[in-house]
Design a protein around this motif. Structure first.
Motif, PDB file in Angstrom:
ATOM      1  N   TRP A 139       0.810  -1.214   0.000  1.00 23.58           N
ATOM      2  CA  TRP A 139       0.000   0.000   0.000  1.00 23.58           C
ATOM      3  C   TRP A 139       0.847   1.269   0.000  1.00 23.58           C
ATOM      4  O   TRP A 139       0.374   2.354  -0.349  1.00 23.58           O
ATOM      5  CB  TRP A 139      -0.927   0.023   1.225  1.00 23.58           C
ATOM      6  N   VAL A 140       2.117   1.171   0.385  1.00 23.80           N
ATOM      7  CA  VAL A 140       2.948   2.372   0.505  1.00 23.80           C
ATOM      8  C   VAL A 140       3.501   2.835  -0.844  1.00 23.80           C
ATOM      9  O   VAL A 140       3.913   3.992  -0.986  1.00 23.80           O
ATOM     10  CB  VAL A 140       4.111   2.131   1.488  1.00 23.80           C
ATOM     11  N   GLU A 141       3.499   1.961  -1.858  1.00 18.89           N
ATOM     12  CA  GLU A 141       4.118   2.322  -3.131  1.00 18.89           C
ATOM     13  C   GLU A 141       3.363   3.445  -3.814  1.00 18.89           C
ATOM     14  O   GLU A 141       2.131   3.493  -3.820  1.00 18.89           O
ATOM     15  CB  GLU A 141       4.188   1.102  -4.047  1.00 18.89           C
ATOM     16  N   GLY A 142       4.123   4.365  -4.400  1.00 17.74           N
ATOM     17  CA  GLY A 142       3.521   5.497  -5.092  1.00 17.74           C
ATOM     18  C   GLY A 142       3.892   6.811  -4.430  1.00 17.74           C
ATOM     19  O   GLY A 142       4.858   6.906  -3.673  1.00 17.74           O
ATOM     20  N   SER A 143       3.105   7.849  -4.720  1.00 17.95           N
ATOM     21  CA  SER A 143       3.396   9.208  -4.247  1.00 17.95           C
ATOM     22  C   SER A 143       2.453   9.617  -3.124  1.00 17.95           C
ATOM     23  O   SER A 143       1.263   9.266  -3.131  1.00 17.95           O
ATOM     24  CB  SER A 143       3.274  10.207  -5.405  1.00 17.95           C
ATOM     25  N   TRP A 144       3.008  10.380  -2.192  1.00 18.37           N
ATOM     26  CA  TRP A 144       2.271  10.862  -1.027  1.00 18.37           C
ATOM     27  C   TRP A 144       2.571  12.350  -0.822  1.00 18.37           C
ATOM     28  O   TRP A 144       3.645  12.831  -1.181  1.00 18.37           O
ATOM     29  CB  TRP A 144       2.687  10.100   0.239  1.00 18.37           C
ATOM     30  N   VAL A 145       1.603  13.048  -0.249  1.00 21.90           N
ATOM     31  CA  VAL A 145       1.765  14.469   0.039  1.00 21.90           C
ATOM     32  C   VAL A 145       1.837  14.671   1.541  1.00 21.90           C
ATOM     33  O   VAL A 145       1.003  14.141   2.296  1.00 21.90           O
ATOM     34  CB  VAL A 145       0.597  15.297  -0.542  1.00 21.90           C
ATOM     35  N   ILE A 146       2.874  15.432   1.996  1.00 22.52           N
ATOM     36  CA  ILE A 146       2.930  15.846   3.398  1.00 22.52           C
ATOM     37  C   ILE A 146       2.150  17.137   3.499  1.00 22.52           C
ATOM     38  O   ILE A 146       2.607  18.205   3.059  1.00 22.52           O
ATOM     39  CB  ILE A 146       4.381  16.043   3.877  1.00 22.52           C
ATOM     40  N   SER A 147       0.957  17.060   4.043  1.00 19.11           N
ATOM     41  CA  SER A 147       0.020  18.185   3.997  1.00 19.11           C
ATOM     42  C   SER A 147       0.572  19.427   4.674  1.00 19.11           C
ATOM     43  O   SER A 147       0.359  20.548   4.217  1.00 19.11           O
ATOM     44  CB  SER A 147      -1.315  17.779   4.638  1.00 19.11           C
ATOM     45  N   ASP A 148       1.316  19.279   5.746  1.00 18.86           N
ATOM     46  CA  ASP A 148       1.791  20.443   6.492  1.00 18.86           C
ATOM     47  C   ASP A 148       2.896  21.207   5.760  1.00 18.86           C
ATOM     48  O   ASP A 148       3.153  22.369   6.061  1.00 18.86           O
ATOM     49  CB  ASP A 148       2.316  20.007   7.869  1.00 18.86           C
ATOM     50  N   PHE A 149       3.577  20.573   4.810  1.00 20.59           N
ATOM     51  CA  PHE A 149       4.731  21.197   4.174  1.00 20.59           C
ATOM     52  C   PHE A 149       4.591  21.309   2.654  1.00 20.59           C
ATOM     53  O   PHE A 149       5.521  21.741   1.988  1.00 20.59           O
ATOM     54  CB  PHE A 149       6.004  20.394   4.494  1.00 20.59           C
ATOM     55  N   ASP A 150       3.458  20.929   2.098  1.00 19.85           N
ATOM     56  CA  ASP A 150       3.252  20.978   0.648  1.00 19.85           C
ATOM     57  C   ASP A 150       4.402  20.287  -0.082  1.00 19.85           C
ATOM     58  O   ASP A 150       4.996  20.827  -1.018  1.00 19.85           O
ATOM     59  CB  ASP A 150       3.097  22.422   0.176  1.00 19.85           C
ATOM     60  N   MET A 151       4.744  19.096   0.367  1.00 19.47           N
ATOM     61  CA  MET A 151       5.873  18.342  -0.187  1.00 19.47           C
ATOM     62  C   MET A 151       5.406  16.954  -0.613  1.00 19.47           C
ATOM     63  O   MET A 151       4.574  16.334   0.058  1.00 19.47           O
ATOM     64  CB  MET A 151       6.983  18.216   0.860  1.00 19.47           C
ATOM     65  N   THR A 152       5.936  16.481  -1.750  1.00 23.11           N
ATOM     66  CA  THR A 152       5.601  15.145  -2.238  1.00 23.11           C
ATOM     67  C   THR A 152       6.721  14.167  -1.882  1.00 23.11           C
ATOM     68  O   THR A 152       7.900  14.464  -2.073  1.00 23.11           O
ATOM     69  CB  THR A 152       5.390  15.148  -3.750  1.00 23.11           C
ATOM     70  N   VAL A 153       6.322  13.006  -1.376  1.00 16.71           N
ATOM     71  CA  VAL A 153       7.250  11.936  -1.025  1.00 16.71           C
ATOM     72  C   VAL A 153       6.858  10.691  -1.813  1.00 16.71           C
ATOM     73  O   VAL A 153       5.658  10.392  -1.941  1.00 16.71           O
ATOM     74  CB  VAL A 153       7.212  11.636   0.486  1.00 16.71           C
TER      75      VAL A 153
END
Length: 522
Positions: free
Chosen positions: A4-18
Motif C-alpha cells: 500500500w505504501v508504493e507510489g506518491s504521497w503528500v505531506i500536507s503540512d509542508f506541501d511536499m511530495t514523497v
C-alpha cells in the motif's frame, strides 16, 4: 512488504511530495525534493508485535566524492512509529529527549556511549526491538507527527502480469553439442559462480557472481580500467560446427560506473548467484545476499558473510540480459548457517531445494511452481515422519543425508538416478558426487570423480595459494551415450597478484568426467 505504501504521497503540512518505490526484495527507496536536489533514503517497515515502525537510512551514492570520502561517514538510522488510515498514514519520530531522560531516571538497559553532546546507542538489534516493544505505548516516546496523504487512493502493489505462453520449451530434453567456453573478451575479464541454464536447443545462460570487467576492447586484468561487480551474465550459443559463440552482459557496460545485472539497490549487501532454473518460460534466479564479515582481519581469505536469500524472476529471459525485467521475491525462511538453500530439482509441478543446516546436514523443502511468486504462500518441508508438511519447522525436518552441501542436482534418465555434485571443502583437491534413485534418498556416500590439478602438488598448474570451489554439472552438455558429464569449477588464489597476472585463475575451468567406471555393470 507493505504494497500500500508504493507510489506518491503528500505531506500536507509542508506541501511536499514523497515517493516510495520497491527497490530490493524487502525494502523501499523513499525520495523527496526537486530533480536536482533529491534526498533518498532506504525505507524498511518493521512490525514489532502489533506495532508498525519505519526505519530510514540515507543513501550515499557512488557519485558522491570518492570511496575514501564516502567511507568517512557513519551510517545512521531514524526510527518512526507508523499509524495507518484508509488513504493516509502518520509518522511519529523517536523522541531523543525521552531517551535522554529515561537513561538518567531509569538506568537505561541499552548500552550507549557519549559522543560530544549526544548518546550513541551500542547494542544488538534484538535488544532495541525488545526495548521498543516494551515502551512504545508510552506517551512521549514518539512525537512530532507528519501525515502523508496518498496521491493515488487506489494505490496497490505493482505487479508484472506479462505472460509469454508461445514457443514453450521442454528443458528436460535439451541437449547441446558444444562445450562451454569463457574467453576473456569484450571487457569481461573473469568471474566465478558460473550457474548454467539451458533456454533453447542451442543457447545457454551462464550467470556469474563476482566478475572482473573493464573497457570494451580490454582482454587483460593487468590493463587499467578493471573493476569488480557482484554478478554478470554470458549468453552462449552452440554453432553448427561445434564451436561456441559467447556474449557477456552487465549493466552500464563500458561506462564509468559499471553495475551488476542483479542490483540490490542498497549498500547493505550485494547479490551473488546461487542457482537458476526455468519455469513456464520465466527464468528464476536464486540469489545470495552477501555482506561484509564482521571482525575480519587483514589476512582473512574469507571476508564476506551470507545474510540470506532472494528469488529473482525474469519474465523476458530470451532478451538481452541488460534489458531483463527483474522482480525480487523475498525468502525470509532461509538464513545461513541454519537454513542455507543449495541445489534445486524440478519434479511433478514442484521446485525442490536442498537446504544445508550448518553445512553438515542436508534437508529438503519444496514449493508448488504456481506459487513461486507469492512469498505469502509457505514452503513445504520433508518431515521426520516421511511426509510433506506446510511451513518450515527445523526441529521436525528429516535429515536426508549428513555431509557437505551440494551444488547441482540433475536426474540422468539413462542411469535412472539423481546425481548431486558436492561443493569442494576449502583447500581440498577432489570433486565428489552422490547418487540416489529418489530425492528423499537413500543417498550414497560421496564418490571422488576428479582430482583437481590446480590444488594437487606435482602438477604444472599447481600453486600453494590456489583454492577451488563450486563444481557444477552442465546437464545440457551431458553425453548419455558416452556417459560423460561436463563440469565447470572455479579456481581462486589468496595472492591477488597471481589472480591479476594469470588468466587461468578466476576463469571457470571446464572438464569432462566419465561415469562409465561407476556404471559399467549396467
Amino acid at each position: 512488504l507493505f504494497p500500500w505504501v508504493e507510489g506518491s504521497w503528500v505531506i500536507s503540512d509542508f506541501d511536499m511530495t514523497v515517493s516510495f518505490n520497491k527497490a530490493g526484495d524487502n525494502f523501499y527507496l523513499m525520495k523527496y525534493g526537486g530533480e536536482k536536489n533529491t534526498s533518498t533514503f532506504e525505507a524498511v517497515f518493521v512490525k514489532i508485535k502489533e506495532a508498525l515502525f519505519l526505519d530510514l537510512s540515507a543513501v550515499m551514492y557512488d557519485t558522491t566524492g570518492d570511496e575514501y570520502y564516502r567511507n568517512s561517514f557513519i551510517k545512521s538510522h531514524s526510527i518512526y512509529k507508523v499509524q495507518i488510515t484508509k488513504d493516509s498514514f502518520q509518522l511519529s519520530e523517536l523522541n531523543y529527549t525521552w531517551f535522554y531522560d529515561f537513561a538518567f531516571k531509569n538506568n537505561l538497559p541499552l548500552k550507549y556511549e557519549w559522543t560530544d553532546n549526544s548518546m550513541l546507542l551500542t547494542f544488538k538489534t534484538t535488544e532495541l526491538k525488545s526495548f521498543i516493544s516494551e515502551h512504545n505505548t508510552e506517551k512521549e516516546m514518539f512525537k512530532n507527527s507528519l501525515t502523508l496523504i496518498s496521491k493515488n487512493t487506489d494505490a496497490v502493489e505493482k505487479t508484472i502480469v506479462t505472460q509469454n505462453n508461445s514457443n514453450s520449451k521442454s528443458l528436460t530434453t535439451i541437449s547441446q553439442n558444444c562445450k562451454p567456453k569463457f574467453p576473456l573478451q569484450n571487457g569481461w575479464l573473469g568471474g566465478d559462480g558460473n550457474v548454467s541454464v539451458p533456454i533453447s536447443a542451442n543457447t545457454s545462460l551462464f550467470l556469474f557472481s563476482d566478475s572482473y570487467v573493464g573497457n570494451k576492447n580490454q582482454q587483460s586484468r593487468q590493463e587499467p580500467g578493471m573493476t569488480m561487480i557482484s554478478n554478470s551474465v554470458a549468453v552462449q550459443t552452440c554453432l553448427p560446427n561445434g564451436n561456441t559463440d559467447v556474449k557477456y552482459f552487465w549493466n552500464n557496460m563500458y561506462a564509468e560506473n559499471p553495475q551488476p545485472i542483479f542490483k540490490t539497490f542498497t549498500n547493505r549487501y550485494r547479490f551473488w548467484v546461487n542457482d537458476a532454473f526455468m519455469v513456464k518460460n520465466n527464468l528464476y534466479v536464486l540469489l545470495e545476499k552477501i555482506g561484509q564479515k564482521k571482525g575480519v582481519s587483514p589476512d582473512d581469505i574469507i571476508t564476506f558473510s551470507l545474510l540470506g536469500f532472494t528469488l529473482a524472476k525474469i519474465i523476458n529471459p530470451y532478451e538481452s540480459p541488460d534489458k531483463w525485467e527483474i522482480k525480487l521475491i523475498p525468502l525470509p525462511d532461509f538464513v545461513n548457517p541454519n537454513m542455507g538453500i543449495r541445489s534445486h530439482a524440478i519434479q511433478n509441478g514442484y521446485v525442490y531445494f536442498f537446504v544445508s543446516r550448518n553445512d553438515n546436514a542436508q534437508l529438503l523443502v519444496r514449493k508448488n511452481t504456481d506459487s513461486l511468486d507469492n512469498p505469502e504462500k509457505p514452503f513445504e518441508y520433508y518431515a521426520l515422519n516421511k511426509t510433506w508438511k506446510s511451513g518450515i519447522r527445523v526441529d521436525d525436518m528429516d535429515t536426508i543425508y549428513n555431509g557437505f552441501r551440494g551444488t547441482t542436482l540433475n536426474y540422468h534418465v539413462n542411469l535412472k538416478e539423481w546425481i548431486m555434485l558436492s561443493d569442494i571443502q576449502f583447500m581440498d583437491n577432489k570433486i565428489k558426487m552422490r547418487t540416489s534413485p529418489e530425492l528423499s534418498g537413500p543417498w550414497s556416500e560421496e564418490i571422488t570423480i576428479y582430482e583437481i590439478p590446480e590444488v594437487t602438488p606435482g602438477n604444472s598448474s599447481y600453486s600453494k595459494s590456489n583454492f577451488c570451489y563450486l563444481p557444477r554439472e552442465c546437464i545440457q552438455n551431458y553425453d548419455d551415450k558416452k556417459q560423460e558429464m561436463i563440469i565447470t569449477y572455479d579456481i581462486n588464489n589468496s595472492d591477488f597478484s597471481e589472480v591479476i597476472s594469470n588468466p587461468k585463475i578466476y576463469t571457470p575451468k571446464v572438464i569432462t568426467v566419465s561415469l562409465k567406471k561407476k556404471y559399467s555393470s549396467r
